[in-house]
Design a protein around this motif. Sequence first.
Motif, PDB file in Angstrom:
ATOM      1  N   SER A   1      -1.485  -2.506  -2.307  1.00 39.30           N
ATOM      2  CA  SER A   1      -2.451  -3.189  -1.432  1.00 39.30           C
ATOM      3  C   SER A   1      -2.348  -2.733   0.013  1.00 39.30           C
ATOM      4  CB  SER A   1      -2.280  -4.701  -1.529  1.00 39.30           C
ATOM      5  OG  SER A   1      -0.968  -5.081  -1.223  1.00 39.30           O
TER       6      SER A   1
ATOM      7  N   TYR B   1      -9.447  -3.449  -0.146  1.00 40.36           N
ATOM      8  CA  TYR B   1      -8.607  -3.752  -1.301  1.00 40.36           C
ATOM      9  C   TYR B   1      -7.903  -5.097  -1.195  1.00 40.36           C
ATOM     10  CZ  TYR B   1      -9.346   1.119  -2.519  1.00 40.36           C
ATOM     11  OH  TYR B   1      -9.920   2.314  -2.845  1.00 40.36           O
TER      12      TYR B   1
ATOM     13  N   THR C   1      -1.101   0.879   1.978  1.00 41.41           N
ATOM     14  CA  THR C   1      -0.600   2.223   1.742  1.00 41.41           C
ATOM     15  C   THR C   1      -0.072   2.811   3.037  1.00 41.41           C
ATOM     16  OG1 THR C   1      -2.843   3.105   1.999  1.00 41.41           O
ATOM     17  CG2 THR C   1      -2.079   2.669  -0.248  1.00 41.41           C
TER      18      THR C   1
ATOM     19  N   HIS D   1      -5.273  -3.538  -7.258  1.00 40.00           N
ATOM     20  CA  HIS D   1      -4.545  -2.861  -6.193  1.00 40.00           C
ATOM     21  C   HIS D   1      -3.333  -3.646  -5.703  1.00 40.00           C
ATOM     22  CE1 HIS D   1      -7.497   0.305  -5.808  1.00 40.00           C
ATOM     23  NE2 HIS D   1      -8.386  -0.625  -6.068  1.00 40.00           N
TER      24      HIS D   1
ATOM     25  N   GLN E   1      -7.501  -7.656  -4.283  1.00 41.97           N
ATOM     26  CA  GLN E   1      -8.036  -7.030  -5.490  1.00 41.97           C
ATOM     27  C   GLN E   1      -6.898  -6.857  -6.497  1.00 41.97           C
ATOM     28  OE1 GLN E   1     -11.327  -6.233  -5.993  1.00 41.97           O
ATOM     29  NE2 GLN E   1     -11.665  -7.272  -4.038  1.00 41.97           N
TER      30      GLN E   1
END
Length: 122
Positions: free
Chosen positions: A60, A50, A62, A56, A53
């Motif tokens: 980006s 990600y 988590t 996200h 992106q």
Amino acid sequence: MIDVEVVQLLVSPAHRLAGRPSEGPAPGPDDERVTRAEVRARLGLVGDRYFAQAAHRDASVTMMSVENLPTDIAPAVGLRETRRNVLLRGVDVDALVGATVSLDCGEGRVRFSLNRPARPCA
């Protein structure tokens, strides 16, 4: 300041969930779980699927905590199964949604905005 342990880090270059959730993740590279990760502001973790992106940007990176793993997930389960990037111990990540937190692993603080809960994938 709260003493928090970084239990695991995951930087996954490929999306490994396809098909039915009961099938679980497809085999991935052995080097997904890392001891060190490079974070770039508003882009995420260098090398992650990600990274940079646009869809996200608000998630980006988590995070989740061992203490908040759903009861149907065994405590020994790691980030490969939950598909999150950072697993912490000693803090209720869900209680900090909306806050900005910093982690310091010895080379300077990295600040994160906790925008929304990051539930494990099915």
